[in-house]
Design an enzyme around this catalytic site. Sequence first.
Site, PDB file in Angstrom:
ATOM      1  N   GLU A 277     -10.185   4.421   4.334  1.00 44.71           N
ATOM      2  CA  GLU A 277      -9.489   5.113   3.237  1.00 44.71           C
ATOM      3  C   GLU A 277      -9.626   4.607   1.968  1.00 44.71           C
ATOM      4  OE1 GLU A 277      -4.842   5.748   5.830  1.00 44.71           O
ATOM      5  OE2 GLU A 277      -5.572   4.838   3.995  1.00 44.71           O
TER       6      GLU A 277
ATOM      7  N   ARG B 102       1.463  16.925  13.232  1.00 48.31           N
ATOM      8  CA  ARG B 102       2.881  17.746  13.403  1.00 48.31           C
ATOM      9  C   ARG B 102       2.437  19.087  13.342  1.00 48.31           C
ATOM     10  NH1 ARG B 102       4.224  13.221  10.099  1.00 48.31           N
ATOM     11  NH2 ARG B 102       4.063  14.579   8.280  1.00 48.31           N
TER      12      ARG B 102
ATOM     13  N   LYS C 107      -3.554  -1.335  10.028  1.00 50.15           N
ATOM     14  CA  LYS C 107      -4.098  -1.958   9.330  1.00 50.15           C
ATOM     15  C   LYS C 107      -4.487  -3.064   8.681  1.00 50.15           C
ATOM     16  CE  LYS C 107      -3.060   2.299   6.959  1.00 50.15           C
ATOM     17  NZ  LYS C 107      -3.818   3.516   6.348  1.00 50.15           N
TER      18      LYS C 107
ATOM     19  N   TYR D  31       0.820   5.678  -0.272  1.00 50.86           N
ATOM     20  CA  TYR D  31       0.822   7.187   0.208  1.00 50.86           C
ATOM     21  C   TYR D  31       1.363   8.103  -0.773  1.00 50.86           C
ATOM     22  CZ  TYR D  31       1.003   9.937   4.119  1.00 50.86           C
ATOM     23  OH  TYR D  31       0.954  10.733   5.617  1.00 50.86           O
TER      24      TYR D  31
ATOM     25  N   GLU E 268      -9.192   4.246  -2.081  1.00 50.16           N
ATOM     26  CA  GLU E 268      -7.637   4.113  -2.502  1.00 50.16           C
ATOM     27  C   GLU E 268      -8.670   3.659  -4.068  1.00 50.16           C
ATOM     28  OE1 GLU E 268      -5.140   2.176  -0.480  1.00 50.16           O
ATOM     29  OE2 GLU E 268      -5.439   2.655   1.300  1.00 50.16           O
TER      30      GLU E 268
ATOM     31  N   THR F 133      -8.744  -5.433   4.620  1.00 49.75           N
ATOM     32  CA  THR F 133      -9.033  -4.988   3.235  1.00 49.75           C
ATOM     33  C   THR F 133      -9.754  -5.234   2.652  1.00 49.75           C
ATOM     34  OG1 THR F 133      -6.250  -3.973   3.956  1.00 49.75           O
ATOM     35  CG2 THR F 133      -7.358  -3.560   1.610  1.00 49.75           C
TER      36      THR F 133
ATOM     37  N   GLN G  65      -2.659   2.246  15.460  1.00 48.76           N
ATOM     38  CA  GLN G  65      -1.366   2.766  14.310  1.00 48.76           C
ATOM     39  C   GLN G  65      -0.661   4.105  14.947  1.00 48.76           C
ATOM     40  OE1 GLN G  65      -3.414   4.672  10.223  1.00 48.76           O
ATOM     41  NE2 GLN G  65      -1.050   5.029   9.894  1.00 48.76           N
TER      42      GLN G  65
ATOM     43  N   ASP H 290      -8.615   0.822   2.632  1.00 49.52           N
ATOM     44  CA  ASP H 290      -7.855   0.626   3.646  1.00 49.52           C
ATOM     45  C   ASP H 290      -8.160   1.019   4.896  1.00 49.52           C
ATOM     46  OD1 ASP H 290      -5.338  -0.365   4.913  1.00 49.52           O
ATOM     47  OD2 ASP H 290      -5.147   1.540   4.521  1.00 49.52           O
TER      48      ASP H 290
ATOM     49  N   ASP I 260       0.427  -1.569  -0.185  1.00 40.81           N
ATOM     50  CA  ASP I 260       0.120  -0.022   0.078  1.00 40.81           C
ATOM     51  C   ASP I 260       1.018   1.472  -0.141  1.00 40.81           C
ATOM     52  OD1 ASP I 260      -2.097   1.248  -0.150  1.00 40.81           O
ATOM     53  OD2 ASP I 260      -2.384   1.611   2.292  1.00 40.81           O
TER      54      ASP I 260
ATOM     55  N   GLU J  51      -8.953  12.821   7.653  1.00 40.10           N
ATOM     56  CA  GLU J  51      -9.333  14.229   7.350  1.00 40.10           C
ATOM     57  C   GLU J  51     -10.348  15.151   7.124  1.00 40.10           C
ATOM     58  OE1 GLU J  51      -7.164  14.285   3.528  1.00 40.10           O
ATOM     59  OE2 GLU J  51      -7.037  11.628   3.728  1.00 40.10           O
TER      60      GLU J  51
ATOM     61  N   ARG K 268      -7.066   4.053  13.583  1.00 43.43           N
ATOM     62  CA  ARG K 268      -6.132   5.035  13.586  1.00 43.43           C
ATOM     63  C   ARG K 268      -5.246   5.471  15.474  1.00 43.43           C
ATOM     64  NH1 ARG K 268      -4.848   6.257   8.475  1.00 43.43           N
ATOM     65  NH2 ARG K 268      -6.549   6.736   7.567  1.00 43.43           N
TER      66      ARG K 268
ATOM     67  N   HIS L 164      -3.701  14.378   0.801  1.00 43.06           N
ATOM     68  CA  HIS L 164      -3.854  13.680   2.275  1.00 43.06           C
ATOM     69  C   HIS L 164      -2.109  13.303   2.602  1.00 43.06           C
ATOM     70  CE1 HIS L 164      -4.807  10.045   4.699  1.00 43.06           C
ATOM     71  NE2 HIS L 164      -3.834   9.705   4.187  1.00 43.06           N
TER      72      HIS L 164
ATOM     73  N   THR M  33      -4.506   6.761   0.217  1.00 49.18           N
ATOM     74  CA  THR M  33      -6.129   7.107   0.467  1.00 49.18           C
ATOM     75  C   THR M  33      -5.808   8.451  -0.282  1.00 49.18           C
ATOM     76  OG1 THR M  33      -5.672   7.044   2.340  1.00 49.18           O
ATOM     77  CG2 THR M  33      -7.632   8.578   0.945  1.00 49.18           C
TER      78      THR M  33
END
Length: 376
Positions: free
Chosen positions: A168, A111, A222, A97, A170, A226, A209, A202, A95, A327, A206, A102, A313
């Site tokens: 997610e 962050r 994760k 990113y 995808e 799926t 994770q 996916d 998978d 999000e 959270r 995203h 995502t």
Amino acid sequence: MSGFGIDHLPYGVFSAAGGERRVGVRFEDTVIDLYAATGRPEFAARSLNQFLALGPEVWRQTREEVAGLVVSGAASIPLADAILHLPIEVGDYVDFYASEHHASNVGRIFRPDQEPLLPNWKHLPVGYHGRSGTVVASGTEVVRPSGQRRAPADSEPTFGPSARLDIEAELGFVVGAPSALGDPVPYAAFSEHVFGVVGLNDWSARDIQAWEYVPLGPFLGKSFATSISHWVTPMASLDAAWCDLPVQDPTPLTYLGPGHVRGLDIDVEVVLNGEVVSRPPYRTMYWSPAQMLAHLTSNGASLRTGDLFGSGTISGPDPDERGSFLELSWGGQEPFGDGRTFLEDGDEVVLRYSAPGTGGGRITLGDVTGRIQPAR
């Protein structure tokens, strides 16, 4: 129209009541039994893998043959009478990113005082290896996972059901023709190895994770499930959907094919309990499918028939184009829809996909459905 006309013809695996699994092609609201129509032994299999392993020339010839079967009125059964199954035996699952929107949103959420993208993000398609044994067909119920997590106010971790269960949205890419161990697959060879696409969800815990992923990345948050669509759309069906992706800056290294960045104009809808809550556009992705394939084999890792790699995502620049609840709720701080932040038991999520077809209209890719069941 259904979006499953003669310019689409996706492949899947079905059975009729009391019958064996066979390979079929969907045309409108019917399923053509390819073994009954052609007698080819690869179509009497329980997955598409035998057919996929035959390679791109056979894929092309078979697509022409199937179109002829449609025109001649080959025997078929109503879609409503078909039991649909997982279409492939999944080899390895990777998978990515690949959406800058995203990745930037996630960086800002987790962050807020740092640059949203980490230093490597625009130099390579970031990804992780998932668990192929928990890839399931659309419609399979998803049990809320339990795991170790630590809430912000807690000094020590606890074990229990995930409280921040997410989706997610995808796109998944299905590998047909394998490659040799030690031989990287160049970006220009994408069409020689990738047969088609599936819708992919996916599912992500959270809270699990967030606690586990430093320093080695996603793991149990994760790997519990799926979901992919029943129908695999051949790349040939998407000839009219290719488009330019955003400019990549800085210029990627040569093995990633700078100047040859082509993506797919595929629209996605995220539907929660019958309400559309987001419309992510795949055409905004930063890394292309061919670049993802080139990167995942750049160290000499081999491809196997049935390998699956996900795009990561899909999120666009606008708030209503975000492809995850993380999000949409901005980390759980801004409820959306009916006051939602993350998934509750009993929720049903449907991912729907459409793309320009070669006939001038739009094709409808297979959707992906899952309902959340309580933790066990």
